[in-house]
Scaffold this active site. Structure first.
Site, PDB file in Angstrom:
ATOM      1  CG  ASP A  46      47.131  46.534  40.406  1.00 34.02           C
ATOM      2  OD1 ASP A  46      46.348  46.686  41.356  1.00 34.02           O
ATOM      3  OD2 ASP A  46      47.758  45.463  40.202  1.00 34.02           O
ATOM      4  CB  SER A  47      42.232  49.263  42.004  1.00 34.81           C
ATOM      5  OG  SER A  47      42.853  50.369  42.648  1.00 34.81           O
ATOM      6  CG  ASP A  85      49.308  48.362  43.489  1.00 34.80           C
ATOM      7  OD1 ASP A  85      49.935  47.915  44.466  1.00 34.80           O
ATOM      8  OD2 ASP A  85      48.066  48.303  43.393  1.00 34.80           O
ATOM      9  CE  LYS A 115      49.075  47.481  46.958  1.00 33.97           C
ATOM     10  NZ  LYS A 115      48.727  46.197  46.261  1.00 33.97           N
ATOM     11  CD  GLU A 117      48.220  41.792  43.702  1.00 38.06           C
ATOM     12  OE1 GLU A 117      48.021  40.629  43.266  1.00 38.06           O
ATOM     13  OE2 GLU A 117      47.491  42.757  43.403  1.00 38.06           O
ATOM     14  CD  GLU A 184      42.159  42.760  48.137  1.00 36.04           C
ATOM     15  OE1 GLU A 184      41.134  42.892  47.438  1.00 36.04           O
ATOM     16  OE2 GLU A 184      43.292  43.141  47.772  1.00 36.04           O
TER      17      GLU A 184
END
Length: 267
Positions: A46-47, A85, A115, A117, A184
């Site tokens: 999502d970056s 993501d 993925k 978080e 991270e």
């Protein structure tokens, strides 16, 4: 390896002590090149919202955007494992939404894993998605979707209490069925401890050299993000200078009437 990589291959790499290489990609051309180089895993992060679309952070990124970019990556038919993501609000509200959106990334986008978080508090979500036979990679430590709660992009786990919580989170998500976890922005000694205590691979980004693998944003290693470069980023090229030179030369030649010449014209 000439065949398609799977989560089993990635997990075997940890057991064999072979480092795992991961880069982000958001489109067909970059995916084709990095796959030819032999990258192990491609992450449609999502970056993309920050480095591709110009958002200030990852929070505005939508499911439709993630599916669009995942499709573009998959069209390159990479041998690397393709992980997408899950963007903000695609899995936090309830398990039904989480399962549906994970399914969309696989069914509509073509991802082979997703993925998300979070630590212990998303263990049930991970379990629910894995129960649908969709592999999940977890992500703990500095989680960009939590920047407002964290007060910005700050290293996590420096204090003993925070360190223990992250270790507990790592164990909880492994038990929930995650096939790997991104670490991270955490101290390298903590990352080393987590890596030693987990049986699943750890993929570091700003987490030191002891993780089972490393991930970086492709635009960062190419020097395309002039505005912001985190401490953990190493530039392996200066694509910004290359593009600037090429565009400047094009403009100059057109202005002077030097392009197109006969060699670039039809008779």
């Amino acid at each position: 390896m000439n065949r398609k990589k799977t989560i089993i291959d990635i997990q075997k790499m940890k057991a064999a002590g072979e480092k795992i290489t991961v880069l982000t990609s958001y489109d067909y051309p970059f995916t084709r090149v990095m796959d030819e180089c032999g990258i192990d895993m491609i992450l449609i992060g999502d970056s993309v919202g920050v480095v591709f679309s110009g958002y200030d952070n990852t929070l505005p990124v939508t499911m439709d955007e993630m599916i669009y970019h995942t499709r573009a990556v998959v069209r390159a038919r990479p041998k690397a494992l393709v992980v997408a993501d899950m963007p903000f609000l695609s899995y936090q509200t309830d398990l039904r939404d989480a399962r549906l959106n994970a399914g969309r990334l696989v069914k509509d986008g073509g991802a082979e894993a997703v993925k998300l978080e979070g630590g212990s508090h998303v263990a049930d979500t991970i379990r629910a998605i894995v129960d649908m036979d969709i592999p999940v990679m977890a992500h703990i430590g500095l989680t960009p979707q939590s920047i407002h709660r964290m007060g910005g992009y700050k290293v996590q786990g420096k204090k003993e209490e925070q360190s223990q919580r992250l270790l507990d989170d790592a164990k909880a998500i492994e038990e929930a069925g995650a096939f790997a976890v991104v670490l991270e922005g955490i101290p390298l000694k903590l990352a080393e401890k987590i890596t030693e205590e987990l049986s699943i691979p750890t993929i570091g980004i700003g987490a030191g050299p002891h993780c089972d693998g490393q991930v970086l944003v492709i635009h960062d290693i190419l020097g395309l993000c002039e505005k912001y470069s985190p401490k953990f980023v190493k530039r392996y090229g200066d694509a910004n200078a290359l593009i600037t030179s090429a565009v400047s030369s094009y403009i100059a030649e057109v202005k002077k009437g030097e392009f197109p010449d006969e060699g670039h014209s039809f008779s």
